[in-house]
Structure formats: structure tokens, C-alpha cells
Enzyme design. Structure first.
Site, PDB file in Angstrom:
ATOM      1  N   ASP A  64      -2.539  11.177 -22.782  1.00 46.40           N
ATOM      2  CA  ASP A  64      -3.793  11.105 -22.680  1.00 46.40           C
ATOM      3  C   ASP A  64      -4.631   9.982 -21.674  1.00 46.40           C
ATOM      4  O   ASP A  64      -4.505   9.076 -22.062  1.00 46.40           O
ATOM      5  CB  ASP A  64      -4.556  11.064 -24.126  1.00 46.40           C
ATOM      6  CG  ASP A  64      -4.326  12.177 -25.090  1.00 46.40           C
ATOM      7  OD1 ASP A  64      -3.283  12.795 -24.619  1.00 46.40           O
ATOM      8  OD2 ASP A  64      -5.328  12.438 -25.810  1.00 46.40           O
ATOM      9  N   LYS A  98     -10.344  16.117 -21.433  1.00 48.48           N
ATOM     10  CA  LYS A  98     -10.756  15.902 -22.644  1.00 48.48           C
ATOM     11  C   LYS A  98     -12.085  15.162 -22.840  1.00 48.48           C
ATOM     12  O   LYS A  98     -12.183  14.190 -21.610  1.00 48.48           O
ATOM     13  CB  LYS A  98      -9.556  14.729 -23.246  1.00 48.48           C
ATOM     14  CG  LYS A  98      -9.883  13.896 -24.377  1.00 48.48           C
ATOM     15  CD  LYS A  98      -8.709  13.181 -24.842  1.00 48.48           C
ATOM     16  CE  LYS A  98      -9.160  12.353 -26.011  1.00 48.48           C
ATOM     17  NZ  LYS A  98      -7.891  11.467 -26.365  1.00 48.48           N
ATOM     18  N   LYS A 154      -9.833  19.411 -24.923  1.00 42.56           N
ATOM     19  CA  LYS A 154      -9.730  18.496 -26.273  1.00 42.56           C
ATOM     20  C   LYS A 154     -11.237  17.876 -26.219  1.00 42.56           C
ATOM     21  O   LYS A 154     -11.484  17.125 -25.347  1.00 42.56           O
ATOM     22  CB  LYS A 154      -8.471  17.515 -26.218  1.00 42.56           C
ATOM     23  CG  LYS A 154      -8.437  16.686 -27.201  1.00 42.56           C
ATOM     24  CD  LYS A 154      -7.409  15.733 -27.197  1.00 42.56           C
ATOM     25  CE  LYS A 154      -7.348  14.609 -28.164  1.00 42.56           C
ATOM     26  NZ  LYS A 154      -6.046  13.888 -28.120  1.00 42.56           N
TER      27      LYS A 154
END
Length: 243
Positions: A99, A162, A194
Site C-alpha cells: 500500500d 486506495k 480499496k
């Protein structure tokens, strides 16, 4: 919602959850507890600091629960070599998912090349890892800036978009999630979304699942394409699922 409908939402959301501890007070003991919760909940992944990746990978070996970690977090720095080195070490330790915080300040000042370089450096360093690029949508603020960041991240090799680190004043919002879903749909290639930061209730989970269903169809939201990132949502979902 009826009890059965609530339980169905909770069960679905748990399977999509990245169970997270990115607190400043995280310890090995807390990661052990996180891994136990992950097994009990049947979540998609855990997300921990790089220093805890090896521990998580060992504890969850053979379960199918994936190990995610954060790079360039939470500031979104602009040193592509450092980000690549950190990602490489995390992958060696057992992280299957990265991430990565986008250098969003560079993007805001119009320096797209810097932002792209960081993503591409990590993508090249960890070609087999799932790369989720954190756009920090609350700092980008406008729909146009969020969409530009989403398009850049996808073009540079992101597997997932994300929303947020969860460390900024404004985290995930339905509007931002909708923009990311639209960007994935428009890209014409497989990619996921996400939603992370500020999710605390069953209604939050239901809202974002409904957004994904409307934008992409009811069969699209699965662990390979859609995640919910939250530390405080897990207990709520487990309580509802277990009745």
C-alpha cells in the site's frame, strides 16, 4: 435492515476486509492478536507496519490471508529510490501487497513526473506484489484532482486505487470512492478499489458495498477487486455476523 440482511452485509464485508494496525503503539503482541482475529474473521488480508511483515507472514502461512504493508506512509514522500528499497525489503519479508502513498503534494503542485516515478519504481521493484496506491483523496479535495490522481496511478501500474491513509483530517467519502470506481471502469483494464479511513459502522460497509455494486455490478466486489480498510470495523462486523 432485517437481522438476516445485516448478517449478510457483515459476512460479505469481512471477506473483503484488510484488518489493519498502523498505530504508533503497535507491538508484536498486538500483531499476534491481529492475526488471530484475521483467522477468526476470514478476512482478505492484514495490513501492518513493515517491521511486522515477517511475523504476520509466519503466523498466517497457509491460511490464504494475505500480508499487506505500507510504504511512503503516511507522508507521501518523493524519494523513489527509498520507496523502492523499502518495498523490496517488505517483499523479501513476505508482503504480498504494497500500500504505497502517492506523492500527492507533488501532484497538487503540478509535478506529475515525481508522483509517477515513485509508483513506477515500486512497481518495477515488486512486480509480483499487489500494488495499492493510496491517493489521500481528502488532501486532493476536488473531484478533478482525485480523478487525475487515479488516472495517473493506474497508468503507472497500480493494481488498486486506495482512498486514504486514515491519518488525514478527511478520509474516505462516498464521493471519492465513486470517482475511483469510475476511473477503474474507464481504464478498461483489471484493477480494484480499496476504501480506507473512517469506516466504523455496518452502515459504512453497506454504503460502500452498494456503491461498488451500482458502479461495477453485483459480482465485481471480491477480494481481488475490492477491499475495505479499517481497524475499528472488525469488531462490529463480527458481532453482527455471529448474531
Amino acid at each position: 435492515m432485517t437481522t438476516d440482511e445485516s448478517r449478510a452485509v457483515a459476512t460479505r464485508a469481512l471477506a473483503l476486509l484488510d484488518l489493519t494496525d498502523l498505530s504508533d503503539t503497535c507491538t508484536e503482541t498486538k500483531v499476534d492478536a491481529l492475526c488471530r482475529d484475521a483467522r477468526a474473521g476470514g478476512v482478505a488480508a492484514i495490513c501492518v507496519w513493515p517491521s511486522f511483515v515477517a511475523q504476520g507472514a509466519q503466523a498466517l502461512a497457509g491460511t490464504g490471508i494475505r500480508i499487506a504493508t505500507v510504504i511512503n506512509f503516511p507522508a507521501g514522500d518523493e524519494d523513489s529510490a527509498r520507496a523502492a528499497d523499502d518495498a523490496a525489503e517488505a517483499c523479501r519479508d513476505g508482503a504480498g501487497e504494497i500500500d504505497l502513498v502517492l506523492p500527492y503534494r507533488a501532484l497538487l503542485r503540478g509535478d506529475e513526473a515525481v508522483a509517477r516515478d515513485v509508483i513506477e519504481a515500486v512497481r518495477e521493484t515488486c512486480p509480483d506484489s499487489l500494488l495499492k496506491v493510496i491517493l489521500e483523496t481528502g488532501e486532493l479535495r476536488t473531484p478533478a484532482a482525485i480523478r487525475a490522481a487515479a488516472d495517473l496511478a493506474l497508468a503507472a501500474g497500480a493494481d488498486f486505487l486506495k482512498t486514504s491513509t486514515g491519518k488525514s483530517p478527511v478520509s474516505a467519502t462516498p464521493e471519492a470512492a465513486r470517482i475511483l470506481l469510475d476511473a477503474v471502469l474507464a481504464s478498461g483494464r483489471p484493477a480494484g478499489v480499496k476504501v480506507s479511513g473512517g469506516l466504523r459502522t455496518l452502515d459504512d460497509a453497506r454504503t460502500y458495498l452498494a456503491l461498488a455494486d451500482r458502479a461495477m455490478g453485483p459480482a465485481w466486489a471480491r477480494p481481488a477487486t475490492f477491499r475495505l480498510g479499517a481497524s475499528s470495523l472488525f469488531g462490529v462486523l463480527m458481532q453482527v455476523r455471529e448474531g
